[in-house]
Scaffold this motif. Structure first.
Motif, mmCIF file in Angstrom:
data_model
loop_
_atom_site.group_PDB
_atom_site.id
_atom_site.type_symbol
_atom_site.label_atom_id
_atom_site.label_comp_id
_atom_site.label_asym_id
_atom_site.label_seq_id
_atom_site.Cartn_x
_atom_site.Cartn_y
_atom_site.Cartn_z
ATOM 1 N N GLY A 1 -10.304 2.118 1.381
ATOM 2 C CA GLY A 1 -11.090 1.688 0.241
ATOM 3 C C GLY A 1 -12.574 1.947 0.367
ATOM 4 O O GLY A 1 -13.369 1.398 -0.398
ATOM 5 N N TRP B 1 -3.797 11.847 -2.084
ATOM 6 C CA TRP B 1 -4.589 12.907 -1.449
ATOM 7 C C TRP B 1 -4.092 13.224 -0.041
ATOM 8 O O TRP B 1 -4.350 14.325 0.472
ATOM 9 C CB TRP B 1 -6.066 12.517 -1.421
ATOM 10 C CG TRP B 1 -6.759 12.821 -2.711
ATOM 11 C CD1 TRP B 1 -7.109 11.948 -3.704
ATOM 12 C CD2 TRP B 1 -7.154 14.121 -3.162
ATOM 13 N NE1 TRP B 1 -7.699 12.604 -4.750
ATOM 14 C CE2 TRP B 1 -7.754 13.947 -4.444
ATOM 15 C CE3 TRP B 1 -7.078 15.396 -2.633
ATOM 16 C CZ2 TRP B 1 -8.255 15.011 -5.180
ATOM 17 C CZ3 TRP B 1 -7.577 16.463 -3.363
ATOM 18 C CH2 TRP B 1 -8.159 16.273 -4.616
ATOM 19 N N ARG C 1 -10.616 6.769 2.970
ATOM 20 C CA ARG C 1 -10.155 6.621 1.588
ATOM 21 C C ARG C 1 -9.095 5.534 1.462
ATOM 22 O O ARG C 1 -9.177 4.678 0.572
ATOM 23 C CB ARG C 1 -9.611 7.954 1.069
ATOM 24 C CG ARG C 1 -9.055 7.836 -0.342
ATOM 25 C CD ARG C 1 -8.697 9.180 -0.939
ATOM 26 N NE ARG C 1 -8.055 8.997 -2.236
ATOM 27 C CZ ARG C 1 -8.696 8.722 -3.365
ATOM 28 N NH1 ARG C 1 -10.010 8.597 -3.354
ATOM 29 N NH2 ARG C 1 -8.026 8.576 -4.494
ATOM 30 N N VAL C 2 -8.078 5.563 2.317
ATOM 31 C CA VAL C 2 -7.029 4.547 2.186
ATOM 32 C C VAL C 2 -7.558 3.160 2.524
ATOM 33 O O VAL C 2 -7.001 2.151 2.091
ATOM 34 C CB VAL C 2 -5.808 4.890 3.066
ATOM 35 C CG1 VAL C 2 -5.200 6.220 2.670
ATOM 36 C CG2 VAL C 2 -6.146 4.862 4.555
ATOM 37 N N ARG D 1 -1.350 2.399 -1.764
ATOM 38 C CA ARG D 1 -2.528 2.743 -2.558
ATOM 39 C C ARG D 1 -3.249 3.957 -1.953
ATOM 40 O O ARG D 1 -3.339 4.102 -0.751
ATOM 41 C CB ARG D 1 -3.509 1.556 -2.596
ATOM 42 C CG ARG D 1 -2.975 0.291 -3.202
ATOM 43 C CD ARG D 1 -4.025 -0.804 -3.104
ATOM 44 N NE ARG D 1 -3.500 -2.086 -3.567
ATOM 45 C CZ ARG D 1 -4.157 -3.239 -3.473
ATOM 46 N NH1 ARG D 1 -5.361 -3.260 -2.915
ATOM 47 N NH2 ARG D 1 -3.611 -4.353 -3.912
ATOM 48 N N ARG D 2 -3.771 4.784 -2.835
ATOM 49 C CA ARG D 2 -4.711 5.853 -2.477
ATOM 50 C C ARG D 2 -4.143 6.853 -1.458
ATOM 51 O O ARG D 2 -4.855 7.325 -0.577
ATOM 52 C CB ARG D 2 -6.017 5.252 -1.929
ATOM 53 C CG ARG D 2 -6.723 4.317 -2.919
ATOM 54 C CD ARG D 2 -8.019 3.788 -2.362
ATOM 55 N NE ARG D 2 -7.823 2.840 -1.274
ATOM 56 C CZ ARG D 2 -7.666 1.534 -1.440
ATOM 57 N NH1 ARG D 2 -7.688 1.007 -2.649
ATOM 58 N NH2 ARG D 2 -7.495 0.744 -0.399
#
Length: 626
Positions: free
Chosen positions: A241, A350, A238-239, A346-347
Motif C-alpha cells: 500500500g 501487476w 505496492r502490495v 489486493r494490488r
C-alpha cells in the motif's frame, strides 16, 4: 533496526520499507490476538525453517540421482576440449564467443574441472549440486525477507525446489554453468535490494553489486538481474500500500541501482565487441508457433508438475512432451490461479503482469537468436531458455502471499489440509516428470564412446592417430572444429598424438573403439612418368595429377613412397594449405589428411638430401577396413 533477539518474521516487520510507512500487513487477527495462519497451521518459525532446510536437502538428493544418470553432453565436450588445449587465463579461452554466449567464469570453472580430472563426471556433478544448493538457499533467504518465518513461505519454495522447469538446464553441465549462477543472482540481489531499502546499510549494496558482477561472468542474461530486483522491491511496496512504489524503490535502493546500471552498460559494450550477434530469420507464423510450443507445451505444464513425459531425438536433448489433457488443463489452471489470486488479494495484478513480461522477454530472445529454417519448434520445449522463470514465479508467489486479502473472510483459511494436498500433488507430479526425464537423459552414447576411446587410446599411444571427427551420435558436424577427436579427446592424459599424418591408419568407430581403417578410392594419384620410381620428389614442388578433380572438403591421401632417408615433406591439394608429413627411409606408406580440392597433389621435400619416389594411391575418405 534489527533486534538480534527477534526472529526473521519480526525483523521483516521491524525493518519498514521506509521508516515512515505504515506497518506491513500481517495475517488477520482473531479475537484472542492470534493470527489465523497460526490457528489453522500452527508451525513455529523454527519449525518452518527446519522444514525448509529439509526440503532443500530432499531437492539435492533428487537432483543428485538425476546427475547419477547423466553424463557429459554436446557443449560439455566443447568446454572440456578447449580447456585441454588452451591456457585457462588466456583471453582466447575466457572471452570466446560460444554460440553467442559470453561466459568467461563458466569457461574458467570448466577449465579447472578439466585440469583436475578430465572427463570425470563426478567433478561437474558436484559443481552443479553446489550451485543448486546456493541457488536454493539464496531463494529461501529472499522468501523469508518477503514473508518471514510463516508457513506460507513453503509454497513458493516447494514450487522452485521441485519444478521440472529448472531440470533440463540443471542436468546439462554447460547449461547449468549458465542457468544456476543466474538463479543465484536473481534471488540474492533481490534479497539485498530489499535489505538495503529497509535498513539503508551500504553493505547490502556492495554485496548485491558483487553478486551481480559475478553472475554476469557466467551468463549474459544476468544483465536483467538488477531490473528484476528493482521490480521485486517495487511490487513489495505496492502490495503493502505504499504510495508511489516505483519512486520509493528507486530512491531507497539508489546505492545499488546506480553502480549496477553502470556495470551493465560497460558490460554490454564489452559483450557487443566480443560476441557476434546473429539474429535469426523468422516470420510471424514461425514465431507464433515457437511461442505456442514454449508456453503451452513447455512452461505451463511444468507449473503444475508436468510434463510427465519427455521425447528425444539423439543426440538432441530431451524436450517436454506433455499429454494433450495436461496441455489443456495447465492452461485453464494457470488462468484460474491468476484470476483467483487477483480476486483474493489486493494490488497483485501487476505482479502477474511483471511475470508475463519476463517470460515473454525470455521467449522473444529465444525466437530472435535461435529460431530459423533449420530450427525445430521443440526447441522451446527443452525449457532451458525459460529456466530462470522459476525464480521469478517463486518471487511472484511470495509477493502475492504477502499482499493483504480483500476481506477478512477471504483471508481466513480452512486448515492446512488443502494446501498440503495441493503441494503434495505438485511434488508427486514433479517427481514423476523428474524420473522420466532422467530415463530419457540417460539414453546417450557419449558415456560408452568416451569410456571405450579412453581405454583404446591408452593402449595405442605409440602411433599417431589421424585427425578425424567424432561419432555423429556424440557431436554433429555443425560443431566443427570442436567435433574433431583432437579437441574432444585432447584432455585425456594417456593417448597417442593426434596428427595430420600417420604410418598406420586407424579410426574410432561410433562406439569409440579403435579399428583398422582404409582410404576409399574417390580419386587416384596417376602413375608417374619415371619408370621404376613414378613421381620423383625433390625440394621443388612436384605436381602429381589425380584422375579427376576433388571438391573442397577434408580428404585423406595414401602416399606410397620410397625415401632415401628419414625426413619431412610437405603435401597439399591444389586448393588447400600444406601440411608437414614425416617420412622414413625405405619403402613405406603414410596416410595424410588434407583440406581442399582440385585436380593436383603438390609435394616437396624439406631437406635437400631427401628424395622420394611416389607411386599411385587412393585419395578419399577413411572407412573401417572390411
Amino acid at each position: 533496526m534489527l533486534n538480534t533477539g527477534t526472529n526473521v518474521g519480526d525483523t521483516m516487520r521491524a525493518e519498514t520499507l521506509p521508516a515512515d510507512r505504515p506497518q506491513a500487513p500481517v495475517p488477520e487477527q482473531t479475537a484472542d490476538g492470534r493470527s489465523r495462519v497460526s490457528r489453522w497451521w500452527p508451525l513455529s518459525g523454527t519449525r518452518v525453517l527446519q522444514i525448509a532446510f529439509a526440503l532443500i536437502g530432499l531437492q539435492l538428493v533428487v537432483r543428485g540421482l538425476v546427475l547419477s544418470r547423466g553424463y557429459f553432453y554436446w557443449d560439455d565436450l566443447i568446454l572440456t576440449g578447449r580447456s585441454g588445449s588452451m591456457s585457462l587465463l588466456s583471453p582466447q579461452f575466457l572471452f570466446y564467443d560460444h554460440d553467442g554466449h559470453f561466459m568467461p567464469a563458466a569457461f574458467l570453472v570448466a577449465g579447472i574441472a578439466t585440469r583436475l580430472a578430465p572427463y570425470n563426471w563426478l567433478v561437474p556433478a558436484l559443481i552443479l549440486l553446489v550451485l543448486q544448493a546456493l541457488a536454493s538457499l539464496a531463494l529461501l533467504r529472499l522468501l523469508l525477507l518477503i514473508l518471514g518465518r510463516r508457513p506460507a513461505v513453503l509454497v513458493p519454495l516447494v514450487f522452485y525446489l521441485f519444478s521440472p522447469l529448472t531440470l533440463p538446464a540443471f542436468a546439462w553441465w554447460a547449461a547449468g554453468l549458465n542457468a544456476l549462477p543466474l538463479q543465484i543472482g536473481l534471488a540474492w540481489v533481490a534479497g539485498d535490494a530489499i535489505r538495503l531499502c529497509r535498513t539503508g546499510s551500504a553493505r547490502y549494496a556492495i554485496s548485491g553489486f558483487l553478486v551481480f558482477a559475478a553472475s554476469l561472468q557466467f551468463f549474459e542474461k544476468a544483465v536483467l538481474v538488477p531490473m528484476a530486483a528493482f521490480v521485486a522491491v517495487a511490487l513489495v511496496y505496492r502490495v503493502d500500500g505504499r504510495a508511489r512504489p516505483i519512486r520509493a524503490a528507486a530512491t531507497r535502493g539508489a546505492l545499488l541501482w546506480a553502480p549496477t546500471l553502470l556495470l551493465a552498460v560497460v558490460w554490454s559494450l564489452i559483450y557487443r565487441l566480443t560476441v557476434t550477434i546473429d539474429l535469426a530469420r523468422y516470420d510471424r507464423a514461425s514465431a507464433t508457433e515457437m511461442l505456442w510450443h514454449a508456453t503451452s507445451k513447455g512452461l505451463l505444464p511444468t507449473l503444475f508438475g508436468g510434463p510427465w513425459t519427455w521425447d528425444r531425438w539423439p543426440p538432441s536433448p530431451p524436450w517436454a512432451d506433455p499429454p494433450v489433457v495436461l496441455i489443456g488443463a495447465s492452461g485453464v489452471l494457470a488462468a484460474a490461479v491468476v484470476v483467483a489470486t487477483i480476486v483474493w488479494k489486493r494490488r497483485v495484478a501487476w505482479v502477474w503482469i511483471a511475470v508475463g513480461a519476463y517470460v515473454f522477454a525470455s521467449i522473444a530472445a529465444m525466437v530472435v537468436t535461435r529460431s530459423g529454417a533449420d530450427t525445430t519448434f521443440e526447441l522451446g520445449q527443452t525449457l532451458r531458455y525459460l529456466t530462470d522463470s522459476a525464480v521469478i514465479i517463486a518471487i511472484a508467489l511470495a509477493v502475492i502471499l504477502r499482499a493483504p486479502a480483500r476481506t477478512a473472510r477471504a483471508g481466513s483459511g480452512r486448515g492446512p489440509a488443502p494446501a498440503v494436498a495441493l503441494l503434495s500433488a505438485f511434488v508427486a507430479g514433479s517427481l514423476v516428470s523428474t524420473a522420466t526425464f532422467a530415463d530419457s537423459w540417460r539414453d546417450d552414447t557419449t558415456r560408452d564412446y568416451l569410456a571405450n576411446a579412453r581405454s583404446a587410446l591408452a593402449a595405442h599411444r605409440d602411433v599417431p592417430l589421424l585427425e578425424q571427427p567424432t561419432s555423429i551420435w556424440v557431436l554433429l558436424p555443425v560443431a566443427h572444429p570442436h567435433n574433431l577427436v583432437s579437441h574432444v579427446l585432447g584432455p585425456l592424459p594417456d593417448r597417442p598424438e593426434f596428427a595430420a599424418a600417420t604410418p598406420e591408419l586407424r579410426m574410432l568407430d561410433d562406439d569409440g573403439r579403435l579399428v583398422d581403417a582404409e582410404v576409399t578410392w574417390v580419386r587416384t594419384i596417376d602413375p608417374g612418368p619415371e619408370p621404376g620410381c613414378g613421381h620423383r620428389i625433390g625440394t621443388d614442388i612436384s605436381e602429381l595429377p589425380l584422375d579427376g578433380p576433388l571438391a573442397g572438403w577434408e580428404w585423406t591421401v595414401r602416399l606410397n613412397y620410397l625415401a632415401s632417408a628419414d625426413g619431412e615433406i610437405t603435401a597439399s591439394l591444389q586448393q588447400g594449405d600444406p601440411v608437414t608429413v614425416p617420412v622414413r627411409r625405405g619403402p613405406n606408406s603414410v596416410f595424410v589428411r588434407l583440406t581442399g580440392g582440385g585436380g593436383l597433389l603438390e609435394i616437396r621435400a624439406m631437406d635437400p638430401d631427401l628424395t622420394l619416389c611416389v607411386g599411385s594411391g587412393p585419395v578419399g575418405v577413411v572407412v573401417p577396413s572390411r
